[in-house]
Structure formats: C-alpha cells, structure tokens
Design a protein around this motif. Structure first.
Motif, PDB file in Angstrom:
ATOM      1  N   MET A   1      25.788  -9.912 -15.545  1.00  0.00           N
ATOM      2  CA  MET A   1      25.947  -8.514 -15.824  1.00  0.00           C
ATOM      3  C   MET A   1      25.802  -7.754 -14.526  1.00  0.00           C
ATOM      4  O   MET A   1      24.940  -8.052 -13.736  1.00  0.00           O
ATOM      5  N   ALA A   2      26.666  -6.790 -14.324  1.00  0.00           N
ATOM      6  CA  ALA A   2      26.601  -5.975 -13.128  1.00  0.00           C
ATOM      7  C   ALA A   2      26.688  -4.507 -13.502  1.00  0.00           C
ATOM      8  O   ALA A   2      27.356  -4.129 -14.443  1.00  0.00           O
ATOM      9  N   ASN A   3      25.988  -3.689 -12.737  1.00  0.00           N
ATOM     10  CA  ASN A   3      26.040  -2.251 -12.925  1.00  0.00           C
ATOM     11  C   ASN A   3      26.346  -1.642 -11.572  1.00  0.00           C
ATOM     12  O   ASN A   3      25.464  -1.499 -10.739  1.00  0.00           O
ATOM     13  N   THR A   4      27.597  -1.341 -11.326  1.00  0.00           N
ATOM     14  CA  THR A   4      28.008  -0.763 -10.057  1.00  0.00           C
ATOM     15  C   THR A   4      28.283   0.713 -10.262  1.00  0.00           C
ATOM     16  O   THR A   4      29.325   1.100 -10.762  1.00  0.00           O
ATOM     17  N   GLY A   5      27.290   1.543  -9.919  1.00  0.00           N
ATOM     18  CA  GLY A   5      27.441   2.972 -10.152  1.00  0.00           C
ATOM     19  C   GLY A   5      27.440   3.269 -11.629  1.00  0.00           C
ATOM     20  O   GLY A   5      26.492   2.969 -12.336  1.00  0.00           O
ATOM     21  N   ASN A   6      28.506   3.856 -12.134  1.00  0.00           N
ATOM     22  CA  ASN A   6      28.621   4.170 -13.557  1.00  0.00           C
ATOM     23  C   ASN A   6      29.364   3.094 -14.324  1.00  0.00           C
ATOM     24  O   ASN A   6      29.542   3.200 -15.521  1.00  0.00           O
ATOM     25  N   SER A   7      29.817   2.056 -13.647  1.00  0.00           N
ATOM     26  CA  SER A   7      30.614   1.007 -14.280  1.00  0.00           C
ATOM     27  C   SER A   7      29.716  -0.149 -14.723  1.00  0.00           C
ATOM     28  O   SER A   7      28.944  -0.681 -13.938  1.00  0.00           O
ATOM     29  N   ARG A  27      20.640 -20.059 -31.067  1.00  0.00           N
ATOM     30  CA  ARG A  27      19.346 -20.706 -30.775  1.00  0.00           C
ATOM     31  C   ARG A  27      19.213 -21.036 -29.297  1.00  0.00           C
ATOM     32  O   ARG A  27      18.097 -21.145 -28.785  1.00  0.00           O
ATOM     33  N   ASN A  28      20.338 -21.220 -28.629  1.00  0.00           N
ATOM     34  CA  ASN A  28      20.327 -21.557 -27.206  1.00  0.00           C
ATOM     35  C   ASN A  28      20.566 -20.351 -26.301  1.00  0.00           C
ATOM     36  O   ASN A  28      20.882 -20.505 -25.128  1.00  0.00           O
ATOM     37  N   GLY A  29      20.427 -19.139 -26.851  1.00  0.00           N
ATOM     38  CA  GLY A  29      20.525 -17.941 -26.026  1.00  0.00           C
ATOM     39  C   GLY A  29      21.939 -17.485 -25.722  1.00  0.00           C
ATOM     40  O   GLY A  29      22.183 -16.866 -24.695  1.00  0.00           O
ATOM     41  N   ILE A  30      22.873 -17.781 -26.628  1.00  0.00           N
ATOM     42  CA  ILE A  30      24.275 -17.392 -26.431  1.00  0.00           C
ATOM     43  C   ILE A  30      24.723 -16.566 -27.632  1.00  0.00           C
ATOM     44  O   ILE A  30      24.493 -16.942 -28.780  1.00  0.00           O
ATOM     45  N   ILE A  31      25.374 -15.437 -27.354  1.00  0.00           N
ATOM     46  CA  ILE A  31      25.895 -14.570 -28.407  1.00  0.00           C
ATOM     47  C   ILE A  31      27.385 -14.847 -28.577  1.00  0.00           C
ATOM     48  O   ILE A  31      28.147 -14.721 -27.622  1.00  0.00           O
ATOM     49  N   PRO A  32      27.826 -15.246 -29.784  1.00  0.00           N
ATOM     50  CA  PRO A  32      29.261 -15.442 -30.015  1.00  0.00           C
ATOM     51  C   PRO A  32      29.941 -14.102 -30.274  1.00  0.00           C
ATOM     52  O   PRO A  32      29.325 -13.164 -30.783  1.00  0.00           O
ATOM     53  N   GLY A  33      31.202 -14.012 -29.902  1.00  0.00           N
ATOM     54  CA  GLY A  33      31.972 -12.796 -30.144  1.00  0.00           C
ATOM     55  C   GLY A  33      33.451 -13.088 -30.201  1.00  0.00           C
ATOM     56  O   GLY A  33      33.879 -14.233 -30.019  1.00  0.00           O
ATOM     57  N   LYS A  53      21.393  -8.164 -23.437  1.00  0.00           N
ATOM     58  CA  LYS A  53      20.220  -7.304 -23.589  1.00  0.00           C
ATOM     59  C   LYS A  53      20.068  -6.373 -22.393  1.00  0.00           C
ATOM     60  O   LYS A  53      19.768  -5.191 -22.550  1.00  0.00           O
ATOM     61  N   GLU A  54      20.261  -6.899 -21.204  1.00  0.00           N
ATOM     62  CA  GLU A  54      20.164  -6.097 -19.988  1.00  0.00           C
ATOM     63  C   GLU A  54      21.247  -5.021 -19.965  1.00  0.00           C
ATOM     64  O   GLU A  54      20.998  -3.873 -19.586  1.00  0.00           O
ATOM     65  N   LEU A  55      22.451  -5.379 -20.371  1.00  0.00           N
ATOM     66  CA  LEU A  55      23.554  -4.418 -20.425  1.00  0.00           C
ATOM     67  C   LEU A  55      23.235  -3.273 -21.383  1.00  0.00           C
ATOM     68  O   LEU A  55      23.429  -2.103 -21.055  1.00  0.00           O
ATOM     69  N   ARG A  57      20.239  -2.364 -22.371  1.00  0.00           N
ATOM     70  CA  ARG A  57      19.088  -1.631 -21.840  1.00  0.00           C
ATOM     71  C   ARG A  57      19.509  -0.621 -20.778  1.00  0.00           C
ATOM     72  O   ARG A  57      19.059   0.512 -20.769  1.00  0.00           O
ATOM     73  N   THR A  58      20.397  -1.013 -19.885  1.00  0.00           N
ATOM     74  CA  THR A  58      20.809  -0.119 -18.800  1.00  0.00           C
ATOM     75  C   THR A  58      21.917   0.843 -19.203  1.00  0.00           C
ATOM     76  O   THR A  58      21.951   1.972 -18.732  1.00  0.00           O
ATOM     77  N   GLY A  59      22.813   0.411 -20.071  1.00  0.00           N
ATOM     78  CA  GLY A  59      23.970   1.237 -20.406  1.00  0.00           C
ATOM     79  C   GLY A  59      23.921   1.909 -21.748  1.00  0.00           C
ATOM     80  O   GLY A  59      24.767   2.734 -22.058  1.00  0.00           O
ATOM     81  N   GLY A  60      22.957   1.572 -22.579  1.00  0.00           N
ATOM     82  CA  GLY A  60      22.892   2.152 -23.915  1.00  0.00           C
ATOM     83  C   GLY A  60      23.738   1.350 -24.895  1.00  0.00           C
ATOM     84  O   GLY A  60      24.358   0.352 -24.544  1.00  0.00           O
ATOM     85  N   LYS A  61      23.759   1.822 -26.130  1.00  0.00           N
ATOM     86  CA  LYS A  61      24.460   1.093 -27.184  1.00  0.00           C
ATOM     87  C   LYS A  61      25.924   1.464 -27.295  1.00  0.00           C
ATOM     88  O   LYS A  61      26.666   0.842 -28.040  1.00  0.00           O
ATOM     89  N   SER A  62      26.345   2.497 -26.606  1.00  0.00           N
ATOM     90  CA  SER A  62      27.759   2.853 -26.630  1.00  0.00           C
ATOM     91  C   SER A  62      28.200   3.176 -25.212  1.00  0.00           C
ATOM     92  O   SER A  62      27.439   3.709 -24.418  1.00  0.00           O
ATOM     93  N   GLY A  63      29.397   2.803 -24.899  1.00  0.00           N
ATOM     94  CA  GLY A  63      29.937   3.051 -23.575  1.00  0.00           C
ATOM     95  C   GLY A  63      31.052   2.081 -23.271  1.00  0.00           C
ATOM     96  O   GLY A  63      31.346   1.180 -24.046  1.00  0.00           O
TER      97      GLY A  63
END
Length: 74
Positions: A1-7, A27-33, A53-55, A57-63
């Motif tokens: 995960m990267a947060n470069t400025g507002n991106s 169970r192994n820490g991977i989210i399917p999508g 989770k980090e994304l 936390r830093t970016g909110g739930k919408s964006g």
C-alpha cells in the motif's frame, strides 16, 4: 500500500482459489475480491489484510484508490 500525497494505492494479485475455499485465504491474512466494470473482464483477486487495513486507516472508508494488478493499474 502506498500513499503518495492525496493518491492511495494498493497491490493485488490474481486469485485462483474460489468458492467456499476462500475462508482459508482469510485465515492466512488475505482478503478475496473481484474486479469488474464496464469494458473489463471480471477478475478474481486478493489483497493483504494488513495492507487493506492500513489503506482504510489512512484513506477512510470511501475514496479513490489505484489498484495495481500485475502490470496493470485500475
């Protein structure tokens, strides 16, 4: 995960595990999508739980998030 400025961005990879078997991924820490959209072929993918989770936390739930899948960006 990267947060470069507002991106915000997150790395993903294609997933081969489907159906009820995805519980083992979780169970192994991977989210399917799934990635789908106008003019796109649907793709099963997976992302790291910790990176997501980090994304959130830093970016909110919408964006807007840049999704990196192999050499492609969505």
């Amino acid at each position: 995960m990267a947060n470069t400025g507002n991106s915000l961005s997150i790395k993903s990879k294609e997933r081969t595990v489907t159906g009820k078997k995805v519980r083992f991924l979780r169970r192994n820490g991977i989210i399917p999508g799934n990635l789908y959209g106008d003019g796109l072929t649907s793709k099963a993918l997976e992302v790291s739980t910790e990176e997501l989770k980090e994304l959130i936390r830093t970016g909110g739930k919408s964006g807007i998030v840049d999704l990196h899948l192999g050499n492609n960006n969505y």
